[in-house]
Design an enzyme around this catalytic site. Sequence first.
Site, short mmCIF file in Angstrom:
data_model
loop_
_atom_site.label_atom_id
_atom_site.label_comp_id
_atom_site.label_asym_id
_atom_site.label_seq_id
_atom_site.Cartn_x
_atom_site.Cartn_y
_atom_site.Cartn_z
N SER A 40 0.79 -1.23 0.00
CA SER A 40 0.00 0.00 0.00
C SER A 40 0.82 1.27 0.00
O SER A 40 0.33 2.32 -0.43
CB SER A 40 -0.94 0.01 1.22
OG SER A 40 -0.20 -0.03 2.42
N HIS A 59 -5.22 -3.85 -2.88
CA HIS A 59 -4.98 -2.84 -3.91
C HIS A 59 -4.84 -3.42 -5.32
O HIS A 59 -4.58 -2.66 -6.25
CB HIS A 59 -3.72 -2.04 -3.55
CG HIS A 59 -3.83 -1.36 -2.22
ND1 HIS A 59 -4.45 -0.14 -2.06
CD2 HIS A 59 -3.42 -1.74 -0.98
CE1 HIS A 59 -4.40 0.21 -0.78
NE2 HIS A 59 -3.78 -0.74 -0.11
N LYS A 105 -12.11 -0.24 -2.18
CA LYS A 105 -11.11 0.48 -2.98
C LYS A 105 -11.57 0.48 -4.44
O LYS A 105 -12.43 1.25 -4.81
CB LYS A 105 -9.73 -0.13 -2.76
CG LYS A 105 -9.27 0.06 -1.31
CD LYS A 105 -7.94 -0.54 -1.03
CE LYS A 105 -7.43 -0.16 0.36
NZ LYS A 105 -8.29 -0.62 1.46
#
Length: 384
Positions: A178, A206, A238
Site C-alpha cells: 500500500s 490494492h 477500494k
Amino acid sequence: MIWEELTCQLQSLASDNLLRRRRTLESACGPYAVIDGKPFLAFCSNDYLGLASHPALMEAVASSVRRWGTGSGGSHVVSGHMQPHEELEKALAAFVGAERALFYSTGYMANIGVVPTLVGRGDAVFADRLNHASLIDAVQLSRAEHRRYAHNDMAHLERLLSASTAKRKLILSDAVFSMDGDLAPLEKLAELAERYDAWLVIDDAHGFGVLGRNGRGSLDHAGLPFSPRLVYIGTLGKAAGVSGAFIAGSDTVIEWLMQRSRSYIFTTASSPVLASAICASLELIANGDDRRSHLQKLITRLQNGLSGSRWRLLPSFTAIQPVVIGENDAVLKVSEGLRDRGIWVPAIRPPTVPVGSARLRISLSAAHTEEQVDTLVQALKELA
C-alpha cells in the site's frame, strides 16, 4: 494523573510532525474534493476505477433499500445472512475462480479473522516486513511466532522456513503493497508454500479490480491458480467503490472460517444494501477494461512527466505512485505547497513508513483526466 501521560505523548507527536489530521469532505468521492467550501484536485482516494459515485451503484443501493431495508439485524450465523449476502458470496467466488467466498464487514476484520483461525500457539507466521498494519495485528492476535522477512526477499524467507520447527506454518503477504505500490512475487511465494507445507494468505486490497483479466486481481495477474493451501483476501472499499472485504479459498477453508473466525461470527452482518451495491460493482469491474486501460495511461503519463526531476518515484506499475521526499517536515512542506495550488496529495510519515522515507502517496483513478495529471506534474516541478 494517567491522562497527563497522553497529553505529553500527543505533544511529542506534534513536535515531531507526526500528528494526523482529519479533513471533512463536503463532496462525494471523486477527482475533486470540497473542503471548507474550497475544491481541491484530489489524488488521495483508493477509488482506483472511479466507481464510488457511479450511477449504477447508486441505483443498486436505492433499489435494494426498498426491498431489504437498511440493516441486517444480526450476525451472519444467527439471523443476519440475507439473500443479497448469499448472492454476493457466490458472485465473488465465481469472479476470482475459488470454490467459495466469505463476506466480511471490513478488510481489517477479514485480516484479523483469517490468521488466528488458521494458526495459533506453537505455529509460525512468515510475514513480509512491509505488510499492512492489519496483517501485523492479525499475527499478534494469533499468538503464533512472528517471523518477518526482508521485503520481497525470497531467499530470506526460505531460510526462515527451512530453519523453522513450527507445527504449522503460514506465509503472509500483501499482493500490492500500500505504501510502495509494488507487487509481491506471488508465484515464488506459492512455490515456497508448497515446498514447506505452509498456508499462503494473500491480501489483495490494492490489486482486486485493477490487475488481472477483467480485474480479477493479483493472483490472476500472476497466473496463479487456487490450491487448497491458498487463501485470498479481496477488499471491496477500494477499486470496487463500496466497502467490506471477502476471503476466498477452498470449501473446507471457508467453512472453517465461518465456524471459527471471531471477527466474522461476533459482529452484526453488514447492510444488505452494501451487498447489492457490490454485486453491481462486480459487473462494472468485469466490463471495465477501458477504465483499467485509461488508468495505465495516467500512470505512464505521471511517470514520464516526473522523469528527470528531483522527485524520486518508487518503481510501481500500479495506481499507487509514491514520491519519496525524506524527512517529515520536508514532505509536509511539499504537501502544503500542493494544497496552496489547489491539489490534495497526502503526506505519509512514520510509523506508516520507515523513518527517513516520508513520502507523497499519489493515488491515481480512472476518474482522473490526463489534464489533471499534467496539473499535478507541473505543480510538483514548480515545487522542486
